[in-house]
Design a protein around this motif. Sequence first.
Motif, PDB file in Angstrom:
ATOM      1  N   LEU A  34      43.443 -36.408 -16.564  1.00  0.00           N
ATOM      2  CA  LEU A  34      43.747 -36.675 -15.158  1.00  0.00           C
ATOM      3  C   LEU A  34      44.384 -38.042 -14.939  1.00  0.00           C
ATOM      4  O   LEU A  34      44.834 -38.346 -13.842  1.00  0.00           O
ATOM      5  CB  LEU A  34      42.481 -36.541 -14.303  1.00  0.00           C
ATOM      6  N   ASN A  35      44.451 -38.830 -15.983  1.00  0.00           N
ATOM      7  CA  ASN A  35      45.136 -40.117 -15.912  1.00  0.00           C
ATOM      8  C   ASN A  35      46.562 -39.986 -16.450  1.00  0.00           C
ATOM      9  O   ASN A  35      47.245 -40.979 -16.652  1.00  0.00           O
ATOM     10  CB  ASN A  35      44.365 -41.182 -16.684  1.00  0.00           C
ATOM     11  N   GLY A  36      47.012 -38.756 -16.688  1.00  0.00           N
ATOM     12  CA  GLY A  36      48.361 -38.467 -17.168  1.00  0.00           C
ATOM     13  C   GLY A  36      49.073 -37.528 -16.213  1.00  0.00           C
ATOM     14  O   GLY A  36      48.586 -37.215 -15.125  1.00  0.00           O
ATOM     15  N   ASP A  37      50.233 -37.053 -16.626  1.00  0.00           N
ATOM     16  CA  ASP A  37      51.027 -36.156 -15.783  1.00  0.00           C
ATOM     17  C   ASP A  37      50.327 -34.817 -15.575  1.00  0.00           C
ATOM     18  O   ASP A  37      49.880 -34.185 -16.533  1.00  0.00           O
ATOM     19  CB  ASP A  37      52.395 -35.890 -16.428  1.00  0.00           C
ATOM     20  N   HIS A  38      50.238 -34.396 -14.321  1.00  0.00           N
ATOM     21  CA  HIS A  38      49.679 -33.099 -13.955  1.00  0.00           C
ATOM     22  C   HIS A  38      50.006 -32.830 -12.491  1.00  0.00           C
ATOM     23  O   HIS A  38      50.599 -33.661 -11.815  1.00  0.00           O
ATOM     24  CB  HIS A  38      48.169 -33.044 -14.204  1.00  0.00           C
ATOM     25  N   TYR A  39      49.646 -31.652 -12.028  1.00  0.00           N
ATOM     26  CA  TYR A  39      49.821 -31.276 -10.620  1.00  0.00           C
ATOM     27  C   TYR A  39      48.442 -31.093 -10.000  1.00  0.00           C
ATOM     28  O   TYR A  39      47.543 -30.556 -10.640  1.00  0.00           O
ATOM     29  CB  TYR A  39      50.617 -29.972 -10.480  1.00  0.00           C
ATOM     30  N   GLY A  40      48.307 -31.529  -8.759  1.00  0.00           N
ATOM     31  CA  GLY A  40      47.070 -31.341  -8.022  1.00  0.00           C
ATOM     32  C   GLY A  40      47.341 -30.490  -6.797  1.00  0.00           C
ATOM     33  O   GLY A  40      48.395 -30.596  -6.176  1.00  0.00           O
ATOM     34  N   MET A  41      46.398 -29.627  -6.475  1.00  0.00           N
ATOM     35  CA  MET A  41      46.516 -28.778  -5.288  1.00  0.00           C
ATOM     36  C   MET A  41      45.213 -28.895  -4.498  1.00  0.00           C
ATOM     37  O   MET A  41      44.128 -28.797  -5.062  1.00  0.00           O
ATOM     38  CB  MET A  41      46.725 -27.322  -5.695  1.00  0.00           C
ATOM     39  N   GLU A  42      45.352 -29.109  -3.206  1.00  0.00           N
ATOM     40  CA  GLU A  42      44.193 -29.166  -2.329  1.00  0.00           C
ATOM     41  C   GLU A  42      44.211 -27.959  -1.405  1.00  0.00           C
ATOM     42  O   GLU A  42      45.231 -27.665  -0.785  1.00  0.00           O
ATOM     43  CB  GLU A  42      44.226 -30.453  -1.513  1.00  0.00           C
ATOM     44  N   LEU A  43      43.090 -27.263  -1.344  1.00  0.00           N
ATOM     45  CA  LEU A  43      42.935 -26.129  -0.449  1.00  0.00           C
ATOM     46  C   LEU A  43      41.876 -26.462   0.593  1.00  0.00           C
ATOM     47  O   LEU A  43      40.921 -27.185   0.299  1.00  0.00           O
ATOM     48  CB  LEU A  43      42.507 -24.878  -1.222  1.00  0.00           C
ATOM     49  N   LEU A  44      42.069 -25.942   1.795  1.00  0.00           N
ATOM     50  CA  LEU A  44      41.123 -26.157   2.886  1.00  0.00           C
ATOM     51  C   LEU A  44      40.650 -24.815   3.428  1.00  0.00           C
ATOM     52  O   LEU A  44      41.387 -23.840   3.427  1.00  0.00           O
ATOM     53  CB  LEU A  44      41.777 -26.932   4.033  1.00  0.00           C
ATOM     54  N   ARG A  45      39.407 -24.831   3.920  1.00  0.00           N
ATOM     55  CA  ARG A  45      38.842 -23.649   4.571  1.00  0.00           C
ATOM     56  C   ARG A  45      38.069 -24.120   5.789  1.00  0.00           C
ATOM     57  O   ARG A  45      37.251 -25.036   5.703  1.00  0.00           O
ATOM     58  CB  ARG A  45      37.916 -22.926   3.611  1.00  0.00           C
ATOM     59  N   SER A  46      38.345 -23.508   6.920  1.00  0.00           N
ATOM     60  CA  SER A  46      37.613 -23.842   8.149  1.00  0.00           C
ATOM     61  C   SER A  46      36.173 -23.394   8.013  1.00  0.00           C
ATOM     62  O   SER A  46      35.887 -22.318   7.480  1.00  0.00           O
ATOM     63  CB  SER A  46      38.236 -23.139   9.356  1.00  0.00           C
ATOM     64  N   LEU A  47      35.267 -24.223   8.515  1.00  0.00           N
ATOM     65  CA  LEU A  47      33.847 -23.881   8.523  1.00  0.00           C
ATOM     66  C   LEU A  47      33.473 -23.290   9.872  1.00  0.00           C
ATOM     67  O   LEU A  47      34.172 -23.506  10.871  1.00  0.00           O
ATOM     68  CB  LEU A  47      33.015 -25.130   8.235  1.00  0.00           C
ATOM     69  N   PRO A  48      32.387 -22.543   9.933  1.00  0.00           N
ATOM     70  CA  PRO A  48      31.973 -21.939  11.197  1.00  0.00           C
ATOM     71  C   PRO A  48      31.770 -23.003  12.283  1.00  0.00           C
ATOM     72  O   PRO A  48      31.411 -24.140  11.991  1.00  0.00           O
ATOM     73  CB  PRO A  48      30.644 -21.261  10.858  1.00  0.00           C
ATOM     74  N   ALA A  49      32.004 -22.619  13.527  1.00  0.00           N
ATOM     75  CA  ALA A  49      31.810 -23.523  14.659  1.00  0.00           C
ATOM     76  C   ALA A  49      30.386 -24.076  14.623  1.00  0.00           C
ATOM     77  O   ALA A  49      29.444 -23.366  14.271  1.00  0.00           O
ATOM     78  CB  ALA A  49      32.067 -22.783  15.964  1.00  0.00           C
ATOM     79  N   GLY A  50      30.254 -25.335  14.949  1.00  0.00           N
ATOM     80  CA  GLY A  50      28.935 -25.961  14.953  1.00  0.00           C
ATOM     81  C   GLY A  50      28.647 -26.769  13.701  1.00  0.00           C
ATOM     82  O   GLY A  50      27.703 -27.550  13.669  1.00  0.00           O
ATOM     83  N   GLU A  51      29.440 -26.588  12.651  1.00  0.00           N
ATOM     84  CA  GLU A  51      29.274 -27.383  11.436  1.00  0.00           C
ATOM     85  C   GLU A  51      29.734 -28.807  11.723  1.00  0.00           C
ATOM     86  O   GLU A  51      30.699 -29.024  12.443  1.00  0.00           O
ATOM     87  CB  GLU A  51      30.114 -26.811  10.284  1.00  0.00           C
ATOM     88  N   LYS A  52      29.040 -29.779  11.144  1.00  0.00           N
ATOM     89  CA  LYS A  52      29.412 -31.179  11.369  1.00  0.00           C
ATOM     90  C   LYS A  52      30.825 -31.447  10.861  1.00  0.00           C
ATOM     91  O   LYS A  52      31.630 -32.079  11.528  1.00  0.00           O
ATOM     92  CB  LYS A  52      28.409 -32.095  10.679  1.00  0.00           C
ATOM     93  N   ARG A  53      31.121 -30.968   9.671  1.00  0.00           N
ATOM     94  CA  ARG A  53      32.486 -31.072   9.138  1.00  0.00           C
ATOM     95  C   ARG A  53      33.252 -29.859   9.644  1.00  0.00           C
ATOM     96  O   ARG A  53      32.721 -28.772   9.709  1.00  0.00           O
ATOM     97  CB  ARG A  53      32.481 -31.043   7.611  1.00  0.00           C
TER      98      ARG A  53
END
Length: 84
Positions: A44-63
Motif C-alpha cells: 500500500l506504500n507503492g503503486d495501486h488503485y483505491g476504490m471507496e464505496l458508500l452505503r446509506s444507513l437507515p434513518a436514525g443512525e448517527k452516521r
Amino acid sequence: MSHTKHHVARPRPGPDWVVQDVRPYDRWREGTDECAACGVDIDLNGDHYGMELLRSLPAGEKRGFERERFVFCSERCVEVWSHE
C-alpha cells in the motif's frame, strides 16, 4: 463461444453500495492488502488503485452512511471487478 469467468478475490458488496471514488495511489499507508480482483498482495506504500464505496444507513443512525475501501493492483483489475 465460451465465456471464462474471472476469479474475484473479494466480491462486490450488494447493490445498495455506490462507488464514491476510484483513484491511483503511489503511496497510501504502510502495510499490504489483497487485490479485490485477482488476489495478489499489494504494497500500500507503492503503486495501486483505491476504490471507496458508500452505503446509506437507515434513518436514525448517527452516521448517515457506511464506507468500504477496496484496493486493486492495476486499472485492468478495477475494470474486471467493476463489471462482475
